[in-house]
Write an enzyme that holds these catalytic residues in place. Structure first.
Site, PDB file in Angstrom:
ATOM      1  N   HIS A   1      43.079  41.559  29.370  1.00 22.07           N
ATOM      2  CA  HIS A   1      41.641  41.285  29.291  1.00 22.07           C
ATOM      3  C   HIS A   1      40.791  42.273  30.071  1.00 22.07           C
ATOM      4  CE1 HIS A   1      42.301  39.777  33.332  1.00 22.07           C
ATOM      5  NE2 HIS A   1      41.001  39.774  33.499  1.00 22.07           N
TER       6      HIS A   1
HETATM    7  C1  UD1 Z   1      35.556  38.785  34.409  1.00 19.32           C
HETATM    8  C2  UD1 Z   1      35.711  39.611  35.690  1.00 19.32           C
HETATM    9  C3  UD1 Z   1      37.152  40.078  35.839  1.00 19.32           C
HETATM   10  C4  UD1 Z   1      38.097  38.895  35.801  1.00 19.32           C
HETATM   11  C5  UD1 Z   1      37.854  38.082  34.535  1.00 19.32           C
HETATM   12  C6  UD1 Z   1      38.696  36.851  34.558  1.00 19.32           C
HETATM   13  C7  UD1 Z   1      33.726  40.936  36.320  1.00 19.32           C
HETATM   14  C8  UD1 Z   1      33.158  42.297  36.379  1.00 19.32           C
HETATM   15  N1  UD1 Z   1      34.875  40.811  35.619  1.00 19.32           N
HETATM   16  O1  UD1 Z   1      35.855  39.609  33.317  1.00 19.32           O
HETATM   17  O2  UD1 Z   1      37.307  40.731  37.097  1.00 19.32           O
HETATM   18  O3  UD1 Z   1      39.431  39.375  35.804  1.00 19.32           O
HETATM   19  O4  UD1 Z   1      36.464  37.687  34.488  1.00 19.32           O
HETATM   20  O5  UD1 Z   1      38.904  36.333  33.292  1.00 19.32           O
HETATM   21  O6  UD1 Z   1      33.178  40.006  36.855  1.00 19.32           O
HETATM   22  N2  UD1 Z   1      33.156  35.214  27.093  1.00 19.32           N
HETATM   23  C9  UD1 Z   1      33.228  34.062  26.364  1.00 19.32           C
HETATM   24  N3  UD1 Z   1      33.295  32.868  27.017  1.00 19.32           N
HETATM   25  C10 UD1 Z   1      33.287  32.791  28.365  1.00 19.32           C
HETATM   26  C11 UD1 Z   1      33.204  33.959  29.107  1.00 19.32           C
HETATM   27  C12 UD1 Z   1      33.145  35.172  28.460  1.00 19.32           C
HETATM   28  O7  UD1 Z   1      33.238  34.090  25.137  1.00 19.32           O
HETATM   29  O8  UD1 Z   1      33.357  31.664  28.888  1.00 19.32           O
HETATM   30  C13 UD1 Z   1      33.131  36.523  26.398  1.00 19.32           C
HETATM   31  C14 UD1 Z   1      31.730  37.091  26.244  1.00 19.32           C
HETATM   32  O9  UD1 Z   1      31.688  37.740  25.012  1.00 19.32           O
HETATM   33  C15 UD1 Z   1      31.660  38.106  27.372  1.00 19.32           C
HETATM   34  C16 UD1 Z   1      33.112  38.590  27.489  1.00 19.32           C
HETATM   35  O10 UD1 Z   1      33.891  37.455  27.173  1.00 19.32           O
HETATM   36  O11 UD1 Z   1      30.777  39.147  27.083  1.00 19.32           O
HETATM   37  C17 UD1 Z   1      33.463  39.097  28.864  1.00 19.32           C
HETATM   38  O12 UD1 Z   1      33.136  38.152  29.874  1.00 19.32           O
HETATM   39  P1  UD1 Z   1      32.744  38.635  31.364  1.00 19.32           P
HETATM   40  O13 UD1 Z   1      32.622  37.465  32.257  1.00 19.32           O
HETATM   41  O14 UD1 Z   1      31.610  39.579  31.300  1.00 19.32           O
HETATM   42  O15 UD1 Z   1      33.950  39.519  31.799  1.00 19.32           O
HETATM   43  P2  UD1 Z   1      35.481  39.184  31.837  1.00 19.32           P
HETATM   44  O16 UD1 Z   1      36.198  40.155  30.952  1.00 19.32           O
HETATM   45  O17 UD1 Z   1      35.712  37.744  31.606  1.00 19.32           O
HETATM   46  N1  UDP Z   2      45.159  31.650  32.824  1.00 16.15           N
HETATM   47  C1  UDP Z   2      45.134  30.427  32.145  1.00 16.15           C
HETATM   48  N2  UDP Z   2      45.133  30.459  30.777  1.00 16.15           N
HETATM   49  C2  UDP Z   2      45.166  31.613  30.055  1.00 16.15           C
HETATM   50  C3  UDP Z   2      45.211  32.841  30.775  1.00 16.15           C
HETATM   51  C4  UDP Z   2      45.190  32.825  32.154  1.00 16.15           C
HETATM   52  O1  UDP Z   2      45.114  29.361  32.762  1.00 16.15           O
HETATM   53  O2  UDP Z   2      45.153  31.550  28.831  1.00 16.15           O
HETATM   54  C5  UDP Z   2      45.114  31.627  34.295  1.00 16.15           C
HETATM   55  C6  UDP Z   2      46.271  32.322  34.966  1.00 16.15           C
HETATM   56  O3  UDP Z   2      47.377  31.461  35.075  1.00 16.15           O
HETATM   57  C7  UDP Z   2      45.678  32.730  36.306  1.00 16.15           C
HETATM   58  C8  UDP Z   2      44.224  33.029  35.952  1.00 16.15           C
HETATM   59  O4  UDP Z   2      43.972  32.377  34.710  1.00 16.15           O
HETATM   60  O5  UDP Z   2      45.674  31.667  37.235  1.00 16.15           O
HETATM   61  C9  UDP Z   2      44.031  34.506  35.834  1.00 16.15           C
HETATM   62  O6  UDP Z   2      42.779  34.771  35.310  1.00 16.15           O
HETATM   63  P1  UDP Z   2      42.432  36.125  34.559  1.00 16.15           P
HETATM   64  O7  UDP Z   2      43.679  36.742  34.044  1.00 16.15           O
HETATM   65  O8  UDP Z   2      41.367  35.785  33.601  1.00 16.15           O
HETATM   66  O9  UDP Z   2      41.752  36.988  35.707  1.00 16.15           O
HETATM   67  P2  UDP Z   2      42.296  37.919  36.896  1.00 16.15           P
HETATM   68  O10 UDP Z   2      43.322  37.145  37.665  1.00 16.15           O
HETATM   69  O11 UDP Z   2      42.840  39.172  36.304  1.00 16.15           O
HETATM   70  O12 UDP Z   2      41.070  38.205  37.672  1.00 16.15           O
END
Ligand code: UD1
Ligand code: UDP
Length: 364
Positions: free
Chosen positions: A203
């Site tokens: 992701h």
């Molecule tokens: C964010 C964090 C990243 C973390 C990740 C965990 C930043 C810069 N990045 O990245 O460090 O590892 O969260 O998962 O803060 N979207 C949905 N539903 C949601 C949330 C997001 O559909 O509930 C979609 C939207 O299209 C959005 C995209 O996902 O634009 C990205 O979401 P965003 O929170 O901007 O960044 P993450 O990739 O989730």
């Molecule tokens: N996770 C979850 N369901 C999923 C994918 C991830 O519950 O489908 C959990 C995972 O076990 C971990 C956390 O989400 O606890 C990690 O989040 P993510 O990978 O989004 O972010 P990061 O840790 O890289 O910031």
């Protein structure tokens, strides 16, 4: 004592879960939810499964351009700070929610507001990553820094952060993960056979927003899935980027789904043959559950699992991912990798909560 906790993304909710009830017990505790994550499977499911109370102040910021998102979160947290004059603002990790909450706290230092950063000191040393920028800035602003490991504390010292602000605590994710692992026990979801599937998550912006990296990584997962079923709970960012790149989801032995809840995720991780991931949290959980992981990045903040021999950093190169996965399809090699022992953190949330009540913080 008044404490404001700021969270709003999947990993923050999961990793702050053990700490929230302990902060409730310390006095007035206001939980601010930024709304950075908002889809039920990225947000509500974790409150429910980890039995967390509802946030007091949902900001509903949602998905936005990064500076706008940080600014809106800072503005929302600032309102709460002005109303409640907290002793502490507590943030976790490295997201835009973390930075927004930290900025608001730092701007109100003159009111006596102090900032505590949980999971401080992690460094990838890759300045192109938004997470690295967030971490460095938040650590620079924090009064009290809870570093998961001695290595993380050493990173802070090297950046000139006074050592009396840093406490090595272990990582709260160990408590969330081990608690859920006990609940799921021997259950393997969806009729899968333990040890006969791999699980993959990707992701990160650096992986999935780069069309070339996304393509090599995805095609490598498809190639691996010709030999072993690969379960892929898909982050919404990745779903969007795969569609934009025209890469189909339904291929070979890939089982693609919506993101899964924590109960299912831990059950899947616990019984997986191995894990392929660019996620920090998933890598940590794989280590806690003693499962080999291939890190789909150029580097990791969690070197200790690589140094112990359980995890390998393999990047996004097609041949490397396939070769390293093939290695783990051999029973003897897998067993050898699984013998690498990882020390488990415990008592982390308790250590953090008691530090907030007892640590004297020197003026900056
Ligand atoms: C964010 C964090 C990243 C973390 C990740 C965990 C930043 C810069 N990045 O990245 O460090 O590892 O969260 O998962 O803060 N979207 C949905 N539903 C949601 C949330 C997001 O559909 O509930 C979609 C939207 O299209 C959005 C995209 O996902 O634009 C990205 O979401 P965003 O929170 O901007 O960044 P993450 O990739 O989730
Ligand atoms: N996770 C979850 N369901 C999923 C994918 C991830 O519950 O489908 C959990 C995972 O076990 C971990 C956390 O989400 O606890 C990690 O989040 P993510 O990978 O989004 O972010 P990061 O840790 O890289 O910031």
């Amino acid at each position: 004592m008044t404490i404001v906790t700021v969270l709003g993304t999947r990993p923050e909710i999961i990793k702050m879960a053990p700490l929230l009830p302990r902060l409730d017990a310390l006095g007035d505790h206001i939980i601010v939810h930024s709304g950075q994550h908002y889809s039920a499977e990225m947000d509500a499911v974790f409150f429910e499964e980890l039995e967390l109370r509802s946030p007091d102040r949902p900001l509903g910021v949602g998905s936005r351009e990064p500076a706008e998102q940080v600014a809106m979160i800072a503005q929302g947290v600032e309102r709460v700070i002005i109303e409640s004059s907290p002793d502490w603002v507590v943030v976790h990790g490295d997201t835009n929610t973390t930075l927004g909450g930290a900025l608001a706290a730092a701007k109100h230092r003159a009111r006596g507001v102090r900032l505590a950063h949980v999971e401080a000191g992690a460094r990838s040393f890759n300045e192109d990553q938004p997470e690295e920028l967030n971490r460095v800035l938040v650590d620079r602003m924090a009064h009290l820094l809870f570093a998961p490991t001695e290595d993380d504390a050493a990173n802070l010292k090297a950046e000139g952060i006074p050592v009396d602000r840093v406490l090595v605590t272990g990582n709260t994710v160990a408590e969330s993960c081990l608690r859920m692992a006990t609940i799921v026990d021997g259950h393997v979801p969806d009729g899968l056979a333990a040890g006969h599937y791999a699980i993959a998550t990707i992701h990160r912006q650096e992986t999935v927003n780069d069309p070339a990296r996304l393509a090599t990584t995805w095609e490598a997962l498809v190639a691996v899935s010709e030999c072993v079923n690969v379960i892929v709970p898909l982050h919404p960012r990745t779903r969007k980027m795969l569609a934009a790149a025209g890469l189909p989801l339904s291929r070979a032995g890939l089982t693609v789904s919506e993101p899964v809840g924590y109960r299912k995720m831990v059950a899947l991780l616990k019984h997986a043959r191995f894990v392929l991931t660019d996620s920090g949290g998933v890598q940590e959980e794989a280590a806690i559950l003693q499962v080999p992981a291939l890190v789909l990045r150029g580097e990791t903040e969690h070197r200790r699992y690589v140094d112990a021999g359980l995890h390998r950093v393999v990047g996004t190169d097609f041949d490397r991912i396939v070769a390293e996965s093939t290695f783990l399809l051999d029973d003897d090699r897998l067993a050898e990798r699984k013998r690498c022992r990882i020390e488990l953190d415990s008592g982390v949330a308790e250590r953090i909560a008691s530090a907030l009540t007892s640590v004297g913080v020197s003026p900056r």
